[in-house]
Design a protein around this motif. Structure first.
Motif, short mmCIF file in Angstrom:
data_model
loop_
_atom_site.label_atom_id
_atom_site.label_comp_id
_atom_site.label_asym_id
_atom_site.label_seq_id
_atom_site.Cartn_x
_atom_site.Cartn_y
_atom_site.Cartn_z
N VAL A 46 50.16 -12.76 30.89
CA VAL A 46 50.85 -14.03 30.78
C VAL A 46 49.84 -15.04 30.24
CG1 VAL A 46 52.05 -15.88 31.98
CG2 VAL A 46 52.42 -13.50 32.67
N LEU A 47 50.15 -15.64 29.09
CA LEU A 47 49.25 -16.59 28.44
C LEU A 47 49.87 -17.99 28.50
CD1 LEU A 47 48.38 -14.56 25.21
CD2 LEU A 47 47.17 -14.53 27.40
N THR A 48 49.04 -18.98 28.75
CA THR A 48 49.47 -20.39 28.73
C THR A 48 48.35 -21.21 28.09
OG1 THR A 48 48.52 -20.91 30.89
CG2 THR A 48 50.81 -20.08 30.85
N PRO A 49 48.65 -22.42 27.64
CA PRO A 49 47.59 -23.26 27.06
C PRO A 49 46.44 -23.54 28.04
CG PRO A 49 49.75 -24.12 26.47
CD PRO A 49 49.99 -23.01 27.46
N ASP A 50 46.72 -23.55 29.35
CA ASP A 50 45.68 -23.86 30.33
C ASP A 50 44.54 -22.84 30.32
OD1 ASP A 50 47.11 -26.06 31.14
OD2 ASP A 50 48.15 -25.00 32.75
N SER A 51 44.86 -21.60 29.99
CA SER A 51 43.85 -20.55 30.04
C SER A 51 43.37 -20.12 28.65
CB SER A 51 44.40 -19.33 30.78
OG SER A 51 45.58 -18.84 30.14
N ALA A 52 43.82 -20.81 27.60
CA ALA A 52 43.49 -20.40 26.23
C ALA A 52 42.10 -20.86 25.83
CB ALA A 52 44.53 -20.96 25.25
N GLY A 53 41.55 -20.18 24.82
CA GLY A 53 40.25 -20.56 24.29
C GLY A 53 40.38 -21.62 23.21
N ALA A 54 39.24 -21.96 22.60
CA ALA A 54 39.22 -22.94 21.52
C ALA A 54 39.56 -22.27 20.20
CB ALA A 54 37.84 -23.59 21.43
N PRO A 55 40.10 -23.02 19.22
CA PRO A 55 40.47 -22.42 17.92
C PRO A 55 39.32 -21.72 17.23
CG PRO A 55 41.39 -24.62 18.13
CD PRO A 55 40.47 -24.44 19.30
N THR A 56 38.09 -22.22 17.39
CA THR A 56 36.94 -21.60 16.70
C THR A 56 36.65 -20.20 17.22
OG1 THR A 56 35.50 -22.72 18.28
CG2 THR A 56 35.85 -23.80 16.16
N GLU A 57 37.19 -19.86 18.40
CA GLU A 57 36.95 -18.54 18.97
C GLU A 57 37.89 -17.49 18.41
OE1 GLU A 57 37.26 -18.96 23.15
OE2 GLU A 57 35.68 -20.48 23.30
N VAL A 58 38.93 -17.93 17.69
CA VAL A 58 39.92 -17.01 17.13
C VAL A 58 39.72 -16.95 15.62
CG1 VAL A 58 42.37 -16.51 16.84
CG2 VAL A 58 41.56 -17.57 18.95
N LYS A 59 39.40 -15.78 15.12
CA LYS A 59 39.15 -15.60 13.70
C LYS A 59 40.40 -15.95 12.89
CE LYS A 59 37.66 -12.18 10.29
NZ LYS A 59 37.28 -10.76 10.07
N GLY A 60 40.24 -16.81 11.89
CA GLY A 60 41.35 -17.17 11.02
C GLY A 60 42.20 -18.31 11.54
N ALA A 61 41.93 -18.83 12.72
CA ALA A 61 42.73 -19.93 13.26
C ALA A 61 42.40 -21.22 12.53
CB ALA A 61 42.46 -20.09 14.76
N LYS A 62 43.43 -21.91 12.07
CA LYS A 62 43.25 -23.17 11.34
C LYS A 62 44.12 -24.24 12.00
CE LYS A 62 42.26 -21.02 6.86
NZ LYS A 62 42.68 -20.92 5.45
N VAL A 63 43.51 -25.35 12.31
CA VAL A 63 44.23 -26.46 12.93
C VAL A 63 44.36 -27.58 11.92
CG1 VAL A 63 44.23 -28.16 14.77
CG2 VAL A 63 43.39 -25.85 15.22
N THR A 64 45.59 -27.97 11.61
CA THR A 64 45.83 -29.06 10.68
C THR A 64 46.44 -30.24 11.44
OG1 THR A 64 47.99 -28.13 10.13
CG2 THR A 64 46.14 -27.50 8.74
N GLU A 65 46.64 -31.32 10.75
CA GLU A 65 47.10 -32.55 11.39
C GLU A 65 48.47 -32.36 12.04
OE1 GLU A 65 47.99 -37.21 10.19
OE2 GLU A 65 47.10 -35.84 8.75
N VAL A 66 48.61 -32.90 13.24
CA VAL A 66 49.86 -32.82 14.00
C VAL A 66 50.34 -34.23 14.29
CG1 VAL A 66 50.97 -31.86 16.04
CG2 VAL A 66 48.99 -30.71 15.06
N ALA A 67 51.65 -34.44 14.22
CA ALA A 67 52.21 -35.76 14.49
C ALA A 67 51.88 -36.19 15.92
CB ALA A 67 53.72 -35.75 14.28
N ALA A 68 51.62 -37.49 16.12
CA ALA A 68 51.25 -38.02 17.43
C ALA A 68 52.34 -37.71 18.45
CB ALA A 68 51.03 -39.52 17.33
N GLY A 69 51.92 -37.27 19.63
CA GLY A 69 52.86 -36.98 20.70
C GLY A 69 53.62 -35.68 20.54
N THR A 70 53.29 -34.90 19.54
CA THR A 70 54.00 -33.66 19.24
C THR A 70 53.09 -32.46 19.47
OG1 THR A 70 55.40 -34.74 17.60
CG2 THR A 70 55.23 -32.36 17.45
#
Length: 305
Positions: A46-70
């Motif tokens: 069972v995975l949730t955001p509380d126990s997840a790692g940082a994006p840099t720890e996942v190969k190929g993970a890219k974080v782009t701009e997200v709308a405020a509050g979303t």
């Protein structure tokens, strides 16, 4: 005098060489799969955001701009069975997975920002070749992973979903989806909105090749822009449901087929001079307008009402 070798003899030995190489390759793959066939490690996670790692720890993970509050949910899934379910208000995103960790890798990441926006990503992929996986399945009855994703009904979400060589089902009715981007390759999926969203969507994009999909009751989502591209496959697009506003609908098919069902209670533009023209009755109350743009290349789009 030297004896000349005939082309038949040369070609024959060349073909025999290729066959021998193939036998060695397949035999070697089978041997590797056999030696690992007993190593089955079925995990329930069972995975949730509380126990997840940082994006840099996942190969190929890219974080782009997200709308405020979303929040943005990014799913990169392959070689398995995947399904999205609406969840109760007040809960966070939750992932329930059953898979063989000897064959598949499952990882997630989470990042939040000062403006209350956040990104949660889940990635699933096979760690051995497809041929080895096939031999393992034949030897010990191994199964593809099963992953269920639960989304809260009271949180504005963007969805970014990529599915390869797998089957995917999504029920999004009643959720708060602002934008969604579905990409598929060598697979298929089913998308449905059984009831209206909390707010109409801004954009829904569906694009893929070598597979097919069906999308139902898209009027309940009422995206301002609906962009659908289908390559070397088939698609069933159901636009029924109460459209709450005008929409631009872009349809592009190549080497495949697409069927589109247009509901009553809307006006249609962009098809008047084409073979897809639909009868539009005069209305006393202004109706939502669906503006179509259709592109066909070695394929066909059938639009019915």
């Amino acid at each position: 005098m030297s004896e000349k070798r005939g082309c038949f003899k040369t070609g024959l030995f060349g073909c025999l060489g290729i066959i021998v190489i193939l036998i060695v390759f397949v035999g070697g793959t089978a041997l590797v799969a056999f030696t690992r066939s007993g190593k089955v490690n079925i995990e329930d996670k069972v995975l949730t955001p509380d126990s997840a790692g940082a994006p840099t720890e996942v190969k190929g993970a890219k974080v782009t701009e997200v709308a405020a509050g979303t929040g943005r949910v990014v799913l990169d899934l392959s070689q398995g069975e995947f399904e999205i379910h609406p969840d109760q208000p007040g809960r966070s995103v939750r992932v329930e997975a059953t898979y063989d960790s000897e064959v598949y890798l499952l990882e997630d990441y989470f990042e939040s920002y000062p403006d209350s926006s956040w990104v949660y990503g889940v990635r699933s992929r096979r760690t051995i070749s497809g041929l080895q996986a096939l031999f393992r399945q034949l030897m010990n009855g191994g199964k593809s992973p099963r992953i269920d994703i639960y989304l809260p009904a009271d949180t504005p979400l963007e969805l970014q979903i990529r599915v390869r060589e797998g089957g995917f089902e999504a029920e999004l009715g009643g959720l708060w989806i602002t934008n969604a981007d579905f990409r598929y390759n060598k697979g298929g999926f089913s998308l449905n909105f059984d009831e209206p969203l909390k707010e109409p969507m801004e954009r829904l994009t569906i694009s893929g090749s070598m597979g097919g999909f069906e999308a139902g009751r898209l009027g309940n989502a009422s995206p301002r822009t609906l962009d659908v591209t289908c390559r070397m496959g088939g698609a069933d697009l159901d636009l029924r449901g109460p459209w709450s506003r005008d929409a631009d609908i872009l349809l592009d098919v190549a080497m495949g087929g697409m069927s589109v069902e247009v509901p009553d209670g809307v006006r249609v533009q962009g098809l008047e001079s084409s073979s897809h023209a639909l009868l539009v009755e005069n209305e006393e109350i202004p109706l939502p307008v669906l503006r179509f743009s259709v592109k066909e290349k070695m394929g066909e789009i059938e639009i019915s009402q």
